[in-house]
Design a protein around this motif. Structure first.
Motif, PDB file in Angstrom:
ATOM      1  N   SER A 107      -7.904   6.103   3.158  1.00  0.00           N
ATOM      2  CA  SER A 107      -9.356   5.999   3.262  1.00  0.00           C
ATOM      3  C   SER A 107      -9.770   4.542   3.364  1.00  0.00           C
ATOM      4  CB  SER A 107     -10.002   6.623   2.028  1.00  0.00           C
ATOM      5  OG  SER A 107     -11.386   6.383   2.030  1.00  0.00           O
ATOM      6  N   ALA A 108     -10.825   4.284   4.111  1.00  0.00           N
ATOM      7  CA  ALA A 108     -11.351   2.926   4.214  1.00  0.00           C
ATOM      8  C   ALA A 108     -11.975   2.499   2.885  1.00  0.00           C
ATOM      9  CB  ALA A 108     -12.376   2.844   5.331  1.00  0.00           C
ATOM     10  N   ALA A 109     -12.493   3.456   2.130  1.00  0.00           N
ATOM     11  CA  ALA A 109     -13.097   3.165   0.827  1.00  0.00           C
ATOM     12  C   ALA A 109     -12.028   3.225  -0.258  1.00  0.00           C
ATOM     13  CB  ALA A 109     -14.196   4.177   0.521  1.00  0.00           C
TER      14      ALA A 109
ATOM     15  N   GLY B 130     -10.101   4.226  -3.295  1.00  0.00           N
ATOM     16  CA  GLY B 130     -10.050   5.456  -4.067  1.00  0.00           C
ATOM     17  C   GLY B 130     -10.466   6.698  -3.295  1.00  0.00           C
ATOM     18  N   GLY B 131     -10.800   6.564  -2.020  1.00  0.00           N
ATOM     19  CA  GLY B 131     -11.210   7.710  -1.216  1.00  0.00           C
ATOM     20  C   GLY B 131     -10.011   8.538  -0.776  1.00  0.00           C
ATOM     21  N   ALA B 132     -10.297   9.744  -0.346  1.00  0.00           N
ATOM     22  CA  ALA B 132      -9.231  10.648   0.107  1.00  0.00           C
ATOM     23  C   ALA B 132      -8.703  10.197   1.466  1.00  0.00           C
ATOM     24  CB  ALA B 132      -9.776  12.073   0.212  1.00  0.00           C
ATOM     25  N   PRO B 133      -7.404  10.412   1.723  1.00  0.00           N
ATOM     26  CA  PRO B 133      -6.873  10.090   3.047  1.00  0.00           C
ATOM     27  C   PRO B 133      -7.558  10.931   4.111  1.00  0.00           C
ATOM     28  CG  PRO B 133      -5.150  10.989   1.593  1.00  0.00           C
ATOM     29  CD  PRO B 133      -6.424  10.989   0.838  1.00  0.00           C
ATOM     30  N   ARG B 134      -7.496  10.459   5.357  1.00  0.00           N
ATOM     31  CA  ARG B 134      -8.194  11.154   6.440  1.00  0.00           C
ATOM     32  C   ARG B 134      -7.287  11.299   7.652  1.00  0.00           C
ATOM     33  NH1 ARG B 134      -8.682   5.994   7.160  1.00  0.00           N
ATOM     34  NH2 ARG B 134      -9.477   4.986   9.010  1.00  0.00           N
ATOM     35  N   ILE B 135      -7.542  12.332   8.438  1.00  0.00           N
ATOM     36  CA  ILE B 135      -6.801  12.553   9.674  1.00  0.00           C
ATOM     37  C   ILE B 135      -7.377  11.606  10.728  1.00  0.00           C
ATOM     38  CG2 ILE B 135      -6.313  14.198  11.528  1.00  0.00           C
ATOM     39  CD1 ILE B 135      -6.490  16.406   9.378  1.00  0.00           C
ATOM     40  N   VAL B 136      -6.497  10.845  11.380  1.00  0.00           N
ATOM     41  CA  VAL B 136      -6.968   9.924  12.412  1.00  0.00           C
ATOM     42  C   VAL B 136      -6.529  10.357  13.810  1.00  0.00           C
ATOM     43  CG1 VAL B 136      -7.162   7.930  10.883  1.00  0.00           C
ATOM     44  CG2 VAL B 136      -4.992   8.382  12.033  1.00  0.00           C
TER      45      VAL B 136
ATOM     46  N   ALA C 108       0.835  -1.200   0.000  1.00  0.00           N
ATOM     47  CA  ALA C 108       0.000   0.000   0.000  1.00  0.00           C
ATOM     48  C   ALA C 108       0.871   1.251   0.000  1.00  0.00           C
ATOM     49  CB  ALA C 108      -0.909  -0.008   1.216  1.00  0.00           C
ATOM     50  N   ALA C 109       0.433   2.235  -0.739  1.00  0.00           N
ATOM     51  CA  ALA C 109       1.151   3.509  -0.772  1.00  0.00           C
ATOM     52  C   ALA C 109       0.793   4.315   0.470  1.00  0.00           C
ATOM     53  CB  ALA C 109       0.778   4.282  -2.033  1.00  0.00           C
ATOM     54  N   ALA C 110       1.753   5.078   0.948  1.00  0.00           N
ATOM     55  CA  ALA C 110       1.508   5.939   2.110  1.00  0.00           C
ATOM     56  C   ALA C 110       0.551   7.057   1.705  1.00  0.00           C
ATOM     57  CB  ALA C 110       2.818   6.523   2.607  1.00  0.00           C
ATOM     58  N   PRO C 111      -0.321   7.471   2.614  1.00  0.00           N
ATOM     59  CA  PRO C 111      -1.261   8.556   2.301  1.00  0.00           C
ATOM     60  C   PRO C 111      -0.519   9.849   1.945  1.00  0.00           C
ATOM     61  CG  PRO C 111      -1.883   7.445   4.332  1.00  0.00           C
ATOM     62  CD  PRO C 111      -0.541   6.928   3.951  1.00  0.00           C
ATOM     63  N   ASP C 112      -1.053  10.567   0.969  1.00  0.00           N
ATOM     64  CA  ASP C 112      -0.468  11.830   0.518  1.00  0.00           C
ATOM     65  C   ASP C 112      -0.872  12.949   1.476  1.00  0.00           C
ATOM     66  OD1 ASP C 112       0.414  14.099  -0.798  1.00  0.00           O
ATOM     67  OD2 ASP C 112      -0.830  13.787  -2.586  1.00  0.00           O
ATOM     68  N   PRO C 113       0.090  13.592   2.147  1.00  0.00           N
ATOM     69  CA  PRO C 113      -0.270  14.642   3.100  1.00  0.00           C
ATOM     70  C   PRO C 113      -0.846  15.892   2.435  1.00  0.00           C
ATOM     71  CG  PRO C 113       2.093  14.575   2.814  1.00  0.00           C
ATOM     72  CD  PRO C 113       1.538  13.393   2.064  1.00  0.00           C
ATOM     73  N   HIS C 114      -0.668  16.020   1.130  1.00  0.00           N
ATOM     74  CA  HIS C 114      -1.189  17.183   0.406  1.00  0.00           C
ATOM     75  C   HIS C 114      -2.650  16.990  -0.008  1.00  0.00           C
ATOM     76  CE1 HIS C 114       2.806  18.989   0.274  1.00  0.00           C
ATOM     77  NE2 HIS C 114       3.255  17.791  -0.033  1.00  0.00           N
ATOM     78  N   ALA C 115      -3.187  15.782   0.182  1.00  0.00           N
ATOM     79  CA  ALA C 115      -4.556  15.493  -0.245  1.00  0.00           C
ATOM     80  C   ALA C 115      -5.546  15.531   0.916  1.00  0.00           C
ATOM     81  CB  ALA C 115      -4.586  14.113  -0.908  1.00  0.00           C
TER      82      ALA C 115
END
Length: 190
Positions: free
Chosen positions: A115-117, A119-125, A54-61
């Protein structure tokens, strides 16, 4: 002629050829045992590496919860990525602040997950440092699964915003299902 220990028997003296043939036979048995495995000895899914890591979430997105001046962008000052919680998927930790041409606005530190979905956008956890605390972040890095940084602050409202006079090193680790802040001993003012 009979020896003092008893009658002479044929093949009682080990010769080199006997040792070599014994070693070869033993080697063949060990090799056969290594090649023959039970039917259920195939690697399990847990032991296999993922086909596509898995790719790491993009902090710019990510939309960060910052209150910036109208029209001001959010700057991602630094970020690191790694599997911080041990679930096999990487997280990204980002240091962000409102853009400013003059001065240094306070920074926030956020943990971002995919994102859990699909293609969804990354989210702050998780928010590790709240920008409302008026802190600056330096020496930001990842060591193993531990996030480390030096947090700078101000001893009073009269301290010039250019010159933080408080300094403390922090680390954040995933423990018992949450991120735990571990402050280093308080340093004297700088």
């Amino acid at each position: 002629m009979q020896s003092p220990s008893g009658p002479s028997l044929p093949h009682t003296r080990a010769r080199t050829v006997h040792w070599i043939s014994t070693a070869a036979a033993l080697g063949a048995v060990v090799a056969a045992a290594a090649l023959v495995q039970p039917a259920d000895a195939s690697p399990t899914a847990a032991a296999r590496p993922p086909a596509h890591p898995a790719a790491a979430p993009d902090p710019h997105a990510v939309a960060y919860p910052l209150t910036c001046a109208p029209g001001a962008a959010v700057d991602v000052i630094a970020h690191v990525s790694g599997d911080l919680d041990g679930d096999g998927r990487p997280e990204t930790v980002a240091v962000v602040r409102c853009h400013s041409d003059v001065g240094t606005p306070p920074s926030g530190v956020y943990v971002i997950a995919a994102s859990a979905a699909a293609g969804g956008a990354p989210r702050i956890v998780e928010m590790l440092v709240n920008p409302k605390e008026d802190r600056e972040i330096t020496d930001f890095r990842l060591q193993g699964r531990t996030v480390r940084a030096t947090v700078l602050g101000f001893s009073s409202d009269s301290t010039p915003r250019c010159c933080p006079d408080l300094r403390r090193d922090y680390s954040w680790e995933w423990r018992d299902g949450r991120y735990v802040a571990i402050p280093a001993p308080a340093a004297n003012s700088i």
